[in-house]
Enzyme design. Structure first.
Site, PDB file in Angstrom:
ATOM      1  N   GLU A   7       7.571  83.691  94.617  1.00 45.06           N
ATOM      2  CA  GLU A   7       8.897  83.163  94.984  1.00 45.06           C
ATOM      3  C   GLU A   7       9.133  81.760  94.448  1.00 45.06           C
ATOM      4  OE1 GLU A   7      10.357  83.470  98.986  1.00 45.06           O
ATOM      5  OE2 GLU A   7       9.183  85.278  99.343  1.00 45.06           O
ATOM      6  N   ASP A  80       6.370  86.151  99.183  1.00 42.22           N
ATOM      7  CA  ASP A  80       5.809  85.703 100.461  1.00 42.22           C
ATOM      8  C   ASP A  80       5.518  86.859 101.426  1.00 42.22           C
ATOM      9  OD1 ASP A  80       5.909  83.141  99.583  1.00 42.22           O
ATOM     10  OD2 ASP A  80       7.680  82.548 100.708  1.00 42.22           O
ATOM     11  N   ASP A  82       6.279  88.075 104.305  1.00 47.73           N
ATOM     12  CA  ASP A  82       7.141  88.299 105.462  1.00 47.73           C
ATOM     13  C   ASP A  82       8.239  89.283 105.059  1.00 47.73           C
ATOM     14  OD1 ASP A  82       8.772  86.777 103.831  1.00 47.73           O
ATOM     15  OD2 ASP A  82       8.954  85.087 105.208  1.00 47.73           O
ATOM     16  N   GLU A  84      11.391  88.787 104.429  1.00 50.72           N
ATOM     17  CA  GLU A  84      12.189  88.301 103.301  1.00 50.72           C
ATOM     18  C   GLU A  84      11.424  88.452 101.991  1.00 50.72           C
ATOM     19  OE1 GLU A  84      15.464  86.940 103.272  1.00 50.72           O
ATOM     20  OE2 GLU A  84      15.422  87.946 105.205  1.00 50.72           O
ATOM     21  N   TYR A 303       0.635  80.276 105.510  1.00 51.21           N
ATOM     22  CA  TYR A 303       2.080  80.532 105.474  1.00 51.21           C
ATOM     23  C   TYR A 303       2.740  80.107 106.783  1.00 51.21           C
ATOM     24  CZ  TYR A 303       6.412  82.885 104.237  1.00 51.21           C
ATOM     25  OH  TYR A 303       7.729  83.156 103.926  1.00 51.21           O
ATOM     26  N   ARG A 305       5.860  80.739 108.084  1.00 53.92           N
ATOM     27  CA  ARG A 305       6.870  81.539 108.792  1.00 53.92           C
ATOM     28  C   ARG A 305       6.157  82.712 109.453  1.00 53.92           C
ATOM     29  NH1 ARG A 305       9.719  79.855 104.179  1.00 53.92           N
ATOM     30  NH2 ARG A 305      11.526  78.550 104.706  1.00 53.92           N
ATOM     31  N   HIS A 350       1.161  88.289 110.847  1.00 53.66           N
ATOM     32  CA  HIS A 350       0.442  87.324 110.022  1.00 53.66           C
ATOM     33  C   HIS A 350      -0.330  86.355 110.904  1.00 53.66           C
ATOM     34  CE1 HIS A 350       2.954  88.987 106.936  1.00 53.66           C
ATOM     35  NE2 HIS A 350       4.047  88.580 107.558  1.00 53.66           N
TER      36      HIS A 350
END
Length: 888
Positions: A7, A80, A82, A84, A303, A305, A350
């Site tokens: 990303e 990433d 997640d 998104e 990470y 989020r 996560h």
């Protein structure tokens, strides 16, 4: 060679180094496609078909990726870890399929929770396919947000002028802030008294004990309601003999909390560092992507989020080794600690947020970081290592004391705590928000030596008066905590939601507290009155739970959308018959404390104090809501929709015009008044009366005859320009004080300059402005296009431009000035259309008036757009002469 797509470009250097020459790492720069900000991007009538658009910047990046894939041996999607990130991988893959560059090349999806060599190589060694249910959950969430925003926002524009937008999560978060403000306004403070005695032991040590019982009854908190009762009990204590009744010393263990999640990191950074949610995520992103440490770029945290609270086994081992090394064996518990979240609807897919290597203590890396990065890293490191440390051992001592005054008895209590072993407190101490603290939360001090049955001397008795306080306003941290508890939104959305509320001017931040503004409260009251279901906390949380079930493969995403749309569309249709009077009646009732603040004289706050007979009520104007009198136009009293403004106007006697003196030139009376836009000066009466608003910083109580006369007589002539012979004047406009000559405006530094600036200074200011414009190459006839937003639903480009009076939105012949403070680069199509609708302009091309902006997501939008494009082509074809063939 394989192509790896990540990303952020910040990861490219590190990952390239870890993977070596057999890989080429490219960045998508976040999302590569999105739903166009116009009607018809999601079509419920076509089973929620979604139209995606690649912006110009992403087109170039996707071309670079496509070109690299053509000559590669395969594609690795490493966005990433997640929802998104999964969606971005899906978008990239879908675009590449449409470009037909993949062929039979293998496509793999990998995720790594940290930018370290081990994490990256482990991920490459364990690829998987794209998680389709996770993508489905993203699609459902994106469609829901679009359908709510693009169908509900136009209802607000029509029924509630001045409102900007509504959103599925945004509106519920706003309701939380507004509901708290209503609680505060309706709160009735109650008096209560606390009594305590300063006592001395036989060894001369003093300590304080609080009254907890009297007359054989236990005194629950705030049980003493008035000064009379307090004085009676004080008299009892003043004349009493004191004896220690019992002493109980109890060992207490305090356990550490889990490592950070996204929301707890945002809360802790707010409490400890003063960061808002956006700043926290910006700094955390940099720590995650990597920092140059001794010539090597290293990701320092995992990470950021996540709503998981557990660390990976290797991280737990690393933390335990660091604890033994840096704190000693006593601080290391016998077994590792394991955590599970209490947050509603938590995914826990996560790891928690932790350092990538616990051996990198804050002291070792501080010199490589800027101040904010160092402070946030230290917070993450300390919380992470504390989560695996031994419990703190505290001895809590409670002393019960008997007071006897000739048979009248009372009980007092003293509590003290002693830390026998600090345990995890040696690394990390929670710092809670001041708003969450109460008197009972204060840390108990250490007590002196006290023995049972011994007599105590009274030194002093205190009786202190208190009043109950309303609940505190939310801070960003406490609002995020509440949203998480209710299951509203997701970790990745909290910062964006809060920023949207601020950008829309629904909420402002004062002393780190969120204060709802009038337009925000209007929107909330409107939605609660006419779209109740869609701003209910449980409904929003249940929808989030359905989205989670979609991601787990337990629900079909299209079916969730069908069920939602059926009820939501019916609700939208019902509002078409809604009259403005219905809206105003509902808002008057819901916002009574805001619209009709209490008056000091106790009179009816709904009666107009100017005419004495009219009823005050909300009125809706082109620029939003205000309070006005029902006897208009006979009574033209208005004021802004704000309890502070209303109270200030009454305090200064501005509900009735305040006479200041007569204008010496016209003989008309000058009066100071309060209107919908605040206090102003008026000369004369009737429709032709001249008015001038008080400049920013001028207070009504400071207005005297000289100031009023100078203000009402603006613009002021300064003198003729020595070169042109034309008059130079000064005045106060929308963008502040200015000097004007021959159509050219130049800003003045202060309001006072308008009344004092001389001819020489005015000529200099104008010359500086002209020189500046000349250097930039700008002219009045060529306003600069700052941003292209795309095509209007009815055809024609919508752009943001910079004009003579500041930035504005342009659609054909319609120009709508941006609100003060709005960043031109952040304007969205949704905001632009709202401004254009408010402006109510003519058609952009030809003589055809543009059709009303559609709010129903369906086939009608395509027909409208097609007609508009056909008309535009016909106009162009008719107007453009045919080019002559010249030959070569």
């Amino acid at each position: 060679m394989k192509v790896v797509v990540v990303e952020s470009p910040g990861k490219i250097k590190s990952i390239n180094k870890y993977l070596g020459p057999g890989y080429k790492v490219l960045a998508s720069f976040g999302h590569v496609r999105d739903l166009p900000a116009k009607d018809g991007s999601v079509l419920p009538d076509q089973d929620f078909e979604m139209s995606w658009e690649v912006d110009s910047a992403s087109q170039k990046r996707m071309k670079d990726i496509a070109d690299a894939v053509k000559s590669s041996d395969g594609l690795i999607l490493a966005t990433d870890p997640d929802r998104e990130g999964e969606a971005i991988s899906w978008h990239v893959l879908d675009v590449l399929k449409k470009k037909r560059v993949l062929g039979d090349k293998p496509v793999e999806r990998v995720v790594f929770n940290a930018i370290t060599k081990k994490a990256v190589l482990d991920a490459i060694a364990n690829p998987r396919d794209i998680d389709v249910p996770l993508v489905d959950a993203y699609l459902a969430r994106r469609a829901l947000d679009y359908l709510v925003g693009f169908n509900l926002s136009p209802v607000l524009w029509r029924k509630l002028p001045g409102a900007r937008s509504a959103g599925r999560v945004q509106s519920v978060a706003l309701r939380l802030v507004c509901d708290r403000e209503t609680e505060i306004e309706r709160f009735i403070s109650e008096e209560y008294w606390n009594l305590s005695a300063l006592l001395r032991t036989p060894r001369g040590d003093e300590f304080e004990a609080k009254l907890v019982s009297a007359d054989g009854k236990r005194l629950q908190g705030r049980a003493i309601k008035n000064g009379e009762e307090a004085n009676r009990l004080k008299t009892l204590l003043d004349g009493a003999a004191y004896t220690v009744d019992t002493i109980e010393a109890k060992p207490v263990k305090r356990n550490p909390g889990p490592p950070f999640t996204t929301s707890t990191l945002q809360q802790a950074a707010s409490s400890n560092l003063g960061f808002n949610a956006s700043r926290t995520m910006q700094v955390a992103q940099k720590l995650y992507e990597g920092v140059d440490i001794g010539g090597e770029t290293v990701g320092l945290i995992t990470y950021m989020r996540t709503d998981g609270v557990q660390m990976a086994p290797e991280a737990i081992d690393g933390a335990r080794h660091a604890i033994a090394d840096q704190f000693g064996d006593r601080y290391l518990p016998e077994k590792p600690r394991f955590y599970s979240t209490k947050a509603k609807n938590a995914q826990e897919a996560h790891e928690a947020i932790r350092p990538t290597d616990f051996n990198r203590s804050p002291d070792k890396v501080r010199r490589y970081l800027d101040a904010d990065q160092a402070r946030l890293y230290e917070l993450v490191w300390k919380r992470g290592i504390a989560s695996q440390m031994a419990s703190a051992e505290i001895e809590r001592t409670t002393v019960e004391i008997l007071a006897d005054n000739n048979g009248q008895k009372a009980g007092l209590r003293a509590v003290g705590s002693v830390i026998r072993f600090d345990g995890f407190l040696g690394a990390y101490v929670d710092s809670r928000e001041d708003a969450d603290k109460t008197e009972d939360d204060e840390e108990d001090g250490r007590l002196p030596e006290i023995n049972a049955r011994e007599k105590l001397d009274k030194r002093k008795v205190d009786a202190s008066q208190h009043f109950t306080e309303p609940p505190p306003r939310y801070s960003e941290a406490s609002l995020i905590k509440k949203m998480e508890e209710l299951g509203i939104g997701r970790p990745s959305t909290y910062a964006a939601t809060l920023k949207t509320l601020s950008d829309r001017e629904y909420v402002t931040t004062e002393k780190r507290k969120l204060v709802p503004q009038a337009k925000g409260r209007l929107v909330t009251a409107f939605l609660e009155s006419f779209f109740t279901k869609y701003v209910e906390y449980d409904f929003t949380a249940d929808l989030e739970e359905k989205l989670d079930k979609i991601s787990a493969g337990e629900l079909d995403w299209k079916q969730v959308l069908r069920e939602f749309w059926q009820d939501f569309f019916a609700q939208i249709e019902d509002t078409k018959e809604l009259r403005v009077t219905n809206v105003l009646d509902a808002l008057n009732e819901a916002l009574a404390p805001l619209v009709f603040p209490k008056r000091e004289d106790g009179s009816d706050p709904r009666i107009c104090q100017v005419c004495g007979t009219g009823q005050l009520s909300l009125k809706l104007g082109k620029y939003g809501a205000f309070v006005g009198c029902s006897n208009y136009p006979e009574c033209n009293y208005t004021r802004q929709l704000s309890p502070e403004i209303g109270a200030e106007a009454e305090a200064n006697g501005l509900n009735e015009p305040k006479a200041i003196g007569a204008d010496p030139h016209t003989g008309e009376q000058l009066t100071l008044r309060s209107g919908r836009f605040g206090p102003y000066i008026q000369r004369g009466d009737g429709k032709d009366a001249k008015r001038a608003s008080l400049p920013k910083g001028w207070k009504p109580e400071d207005i005297d005859y000289e100031k009023a006369l100078a203000l009402i007589n603006l613009p002021r002539d300064v003198g003729k320009h020595p070169e042109t012979g034309k008059m130079i004047s000064t005045g106060i406009g929308r963008y502040g004080p200015f000097v004007l000559h021959d159509g050219t405006y130049a800003n003045l530094e202060a309001v006072e300059d308008v009344f004092t600036v001389g001819l020489n200074r005015a000529v200099t200011v104008l010359a500086e402005k002209q020189s500046k414009n000349g250097a930039s190459g700008r002219t009045r006839g060529t306003p600069t296009a700052l941003k292209e937003l795309g095509d209007h639903p009815d055809g024609g480009a919508v752009t943001v431009r910079d004009g003579r009076y500041g930035p504005y939105v342009n659609w054909g012949k319609v120009n709508a000035t941006l609100p003060k403070g709005m960043d031109p680069q952040s304007v969205t199509m949704e905001q632009a259309i709202a401004l254009i609708v408010e402006k109510g302009g003519k058609a952009s091309t030809g003589k055809t008036k543009p059709k009303k902006v559609a709010t129903k997501a369906g086939g009608d939008t395509k027909k409208t757009a097609t007609k508009a494009k056909t008309a535009a082509k016909a106009t162009t074809k008719k107007a453009a002469p045919k080019a002559k063939k010249t030959g070569t």
